[in-house]
Design an enzyme around this catalytic site. Structure first.
Site, PDB file in Angstrom:
ATOM      1  N   LEU A  15       0.749  -1.563   0.151  1.00 25.50           N
ATOM      2  CA  LEU A  15       0.542  -0.116  -0.468  1.00 25.50           C
ATOM      3  C   LEU A  15       1.350   1.463  -0.075  1.00 25.50           C
ATOM      4  O   LEU A  15       0.487   2.242  -0.495  1.00 25.50           O
ATOM      5  CB  LEU A  15      -1.294   0.070   0.867  1.00 25.50           C
ATOM      6  CG  LEU A  15      -2.367  -0.739   1.358  1.00 25.50           C
ATOM      7  CD1 LEU A  15      -2.771  -1.032   2.679  1.00 25.50           C
ATOM      8  CD2 LEU A  15      -2.992  -1.032  -0.102  1.00 25.50           C
ATOM      9  N   THR A  61      11.555  -3.481  -0.326  1.00 27.10           N
ATOM     10  CA  THR A  61      10.989  -4.495   0.578  1.00 27.10           C
ATOM     11  C   THR A  61      11.678  -5.485   0.525  1.00 27.10           C
ATOM     12  O   THR A  61      11.629  -6.024   0.033  1.00 27.10           O
ATOM     13  CB  THR A  61       9.294  -4.215   0.707  1.00 27.10           C
ATOM     14  OG1 THR A  61       8.766  -5.107   1.463  1.00 27.10           O
ATOM     15  CG2 THR A  61       8.421  -4.720  -0.866  1.00 27.10           C
ATOM     16  N   LYS A  65      16.194  -5.961   1.076  1.00 26.17           N
ATOM     17  CA  LYS A  65      16.397  -5.372   2.112  1.00 26.17           C
ATOM     18  C   LYS A  65      18.118  -5.058   2.506  1.00 26.17           C
ATOM     19  O   LYS A  65      18.818  -4.107   2.930  1.00 26.17           O
ATOM     20  CB  LYS A  65      16.030  -5.141   3.163  1.00 26.17           C
ATOM     21  CG  LYS A  65      14.426  -4.997   3.299  1.00 26.17           C
ATOM     22  CD  LYS A  65      13.210  -5.203   4.292  1.00 26.17           C
ATOM     23  CE  LYS A  65      12.026  -4.849   4.429  1.00 26.17           C
ATOM     24  NZ  LYS A  65      11.816  -3.565   4.745  1.00 26.17           N
ATOM     25  N   ASP A 101      12.685   1.598   9.258  1.00 29.24           N
ATOM     26  CA  ASP A 101      12.269   0.606  10.010  1.00 29.24           C
ATOM     27  C   ASP A 101      12.691  -0.049  11.165  1.00 29.24           C
ATOM     28  O   ASP A 101      11.457   0.080  11.762  1.00 29.24           O
ATOM     29  CB  ASP A 101      12.756  -1.326   9.349  1.00 29.24           C
ATOM     30  CG  ASP A 101      11.901  -1.162   8.027  1.00 29.24           C
ATOM     31  OD1 ASP A 101      10.918  -0.541   7.990  1.00 29.24           O
ATOM     32  OD2 ASP A 101      12.678  -2.082   7.027  1.00 29.24           O
ATOM     33  N   ALA A 126      13.456 -14.696  10.329  1.00 33.32           N
ATOM     34  CA  ALA A 126      15.077 -14.471  10.090  1.00 33.32           C
ATOM     35  C   ALA A 126      15.298 -13.496   8.472  1.00 33.32           C
ATOM     36  O   ALA A 126      16.841 -13.267   8.291  1.00 33.32           O
ATOM     37  CB  ALA A 126      16.551 -15.273  10.592  1.00 33.32           C
ATOM     38  N   GLY A 127      14.458 -13.021   8.155  1.00 34.12           N
ATOM     39  CA  GLY A 127      14.387 -12.133   6.624  1.00 34.12           C
ATOM     40  C   GLY A 127      15.339 -10.654   7.302  1.00 34.12           C
ATOM     41  O   GLY A 127      15.191 -10.183   8.668  1.00 34.12           O
ATOM     42  N   VAL A 129      13.554  -7.068   7.910  1.00 32.33           N
ATOM     43  CA  VAL A 129      13.383  -6.420   8.733  1.00 32.33           C
ATOM     44  C   VAL A 129      13.326  -6.971  10.096  1.00 32.33           C
ATOM     45  O   VAL A 129      13.159  -6.324  11.060  1.00 32.33           O
ATOM     46  CB  VAL A 129      11.630  -5.896   8.521  1.00 32.33           C
ATOM     47  CG1 VAL A 129      10.526  -7.937   8.986  1.00 32.33           C
ATOM     48  CG2 VAL A 129      10.995  -5.155   9.426  1.00 32.33           C
ATOM     49  N   ASN A 149      13.039 -20.176  12.876  1.00 32.48           N
ATOM     50  CA  ASN A 149      13.319 -19.548  10.930  1.00 32.48           C
ATOM     51  C   ASN A 149      13.161 -20.859  10.535  1.00 32.48           C
ATOM     52  O   ASN A 149      14.076 -22.532  10.918  1.00 32.48           O
ATOM     53  CB  ASN A 149      14.672 -18.858  10.810  1.00 32.48           C
ATOM     54  CG  ASN A 149      14.193 -18.213   9.137  1.00 32.48           C
ATOM     55  OD1 ASN A 149      13.327 -17.651   8.977  1.00 32.48           O
ATOM     56  ND2 ASN A 149      14.914 -18.861   8.077  1.00 32.48           N
ATOM     57  N   THR A 151      14.932 -21.630   8.009  1.00 29.94           N
ATOM     58  CA  THR A 151      16.552 -22.258   7.715  1.00 29.94           C
ATOM     59  C   THR A 151      17.185 -22.081   8.649  1.00 29.94           C
ATOM     60  O   THR A 151      16.994 -20.393   8.336  1.00 29.94           O
ATOM     61  CB  THR A 151      16.303 -20.943   6.530  1.00 29.94           C
ATOM     62  OG1 THR A 151      15.561 -21.640   5.436  1.00 29.94           O
ATOM     63  CG2 THR A 151      17.762 -21.996   5.718  1.00 29.94           C
TER      64      THR A 151
END
Length: 263
Positions: A15, A61, A65, A101, A126-127, A129, A149, A151
């Site tokens: 959005l 996003t 990141k 963030d 665990a990405g 962000v 996570n 992985t």
């Protein structure tokens, strides 16, 4: 006309254009903000467009990141600490990566009136962000942070950067006061996270970084078992607010109209 973008994959749910174009119109700025689905091979040419000011600003996003970092000339202190970038702009022909963030998450939690101090927080994911969320949680005084996570190696990589992190296997549910879904599970309404809600009990705080759909199965189930549940809408608004301020050198309003715009 100045051009701004949010990049990601998936991107349909974003959005960001709705919010940024609303603020652009409110402040009579000659600009447009779009969304663009990309793959990693597209990053280099987009950063060149930033340096040449064909594009004035980019929001980043999932899942780029971290992937954008090698193409940038400089990172802000926040982006460097998190090793995560969500805002890019040009300065004297150099591409600068910033992170809004961290403060976006902190302000979003404060808006929800939840006190993180002395709490145990369990993070799913665990990405890109997650490092920003960990920094904010530590700043707000969380006692213990636990990561899980799918992985496991990604969780272990985070532990190298942050002292005191605990890791549990995917599917295990430790005791916690607050649980955060920082995965993309839930972007589709039918997606659910396997948790034993009955065993978790009630009066916990369930927080989902996802804001569209506004109530994921993760949050719906939490409410059924008597828990507080919040989506990532206010985090999204606050991080966008700071990106907008960096790019346009003016601070847009966050009022009821702005908040309701995204419902």
């Amino acid at each position: 006309m100045k051009k701004y973008l949010v990049i990601g994959n998936p991107i349909e749910h974003s959005l960001s254009p709705k919010l940024h174009n609303y603020w652009i119109k409110k402040n009579n700025i000659n600009a447009v903000y779009d969304k663009k689905k990309i793959s990693e091979k597209d990053i280099k040419s987009l950063i060149i467009d930033i340096k040449n000011e064909k594009i004035k600003g980019i929001n980043v996003t999932v899942p780029f990141k971290k992937a954008t970092i090698p193409y940038l000339d400089e990172l802000s202190p926040e982006a460097k600490e998190a090793q995560s970038v969500n805002t890019i702009y040009s300065q004297e022909g150099r591409a600068i990566g910033h992170n809004t963030d961290i403060s976006g998450f902190e302000l979003g939690i404060k808006y929800s009136k939840y006190d993180v101090k002395n709490k145990t927080v369990f993070i799913l994911g665990a990405g890109g962000v997650v490092s920003s969320i960990i920094i904010a949680l530590k700043k707000m005084g969380a006692t213990k942070i636990i990561i899980s996570n799918r992985t496991k190696i990604k969780s272990e990589n985070l532990k190298k950067f942050f002292n005191g992190l605990e890791i549990v296997n995917w599917g295990e549910t430790p005791k916690f006061d607050m649980i955060i879904n920082a995965t993309s599970i839930g972007l589709k309404n039918e997606d659910g996270i396997k948790l034993d809600y009955a065993a978790i009990g009630h009066n916990k705080f369930f927080y989902d970084v996802i804001y569209n759909p506004k109530e994921t199965i993760f949050l719906k189930r939490a409410k059924l078992f008597g828990n507080k549940a919040e989506n990532g809408k206010m985090m999204f608004i606050y991080q966008a607010h700071q990106s907008f301020t960096i790019w346009h050198k003016l601070m847009p309003n966050i009022d009821e109209e702005t908040i309701n715009l995204l419902d």
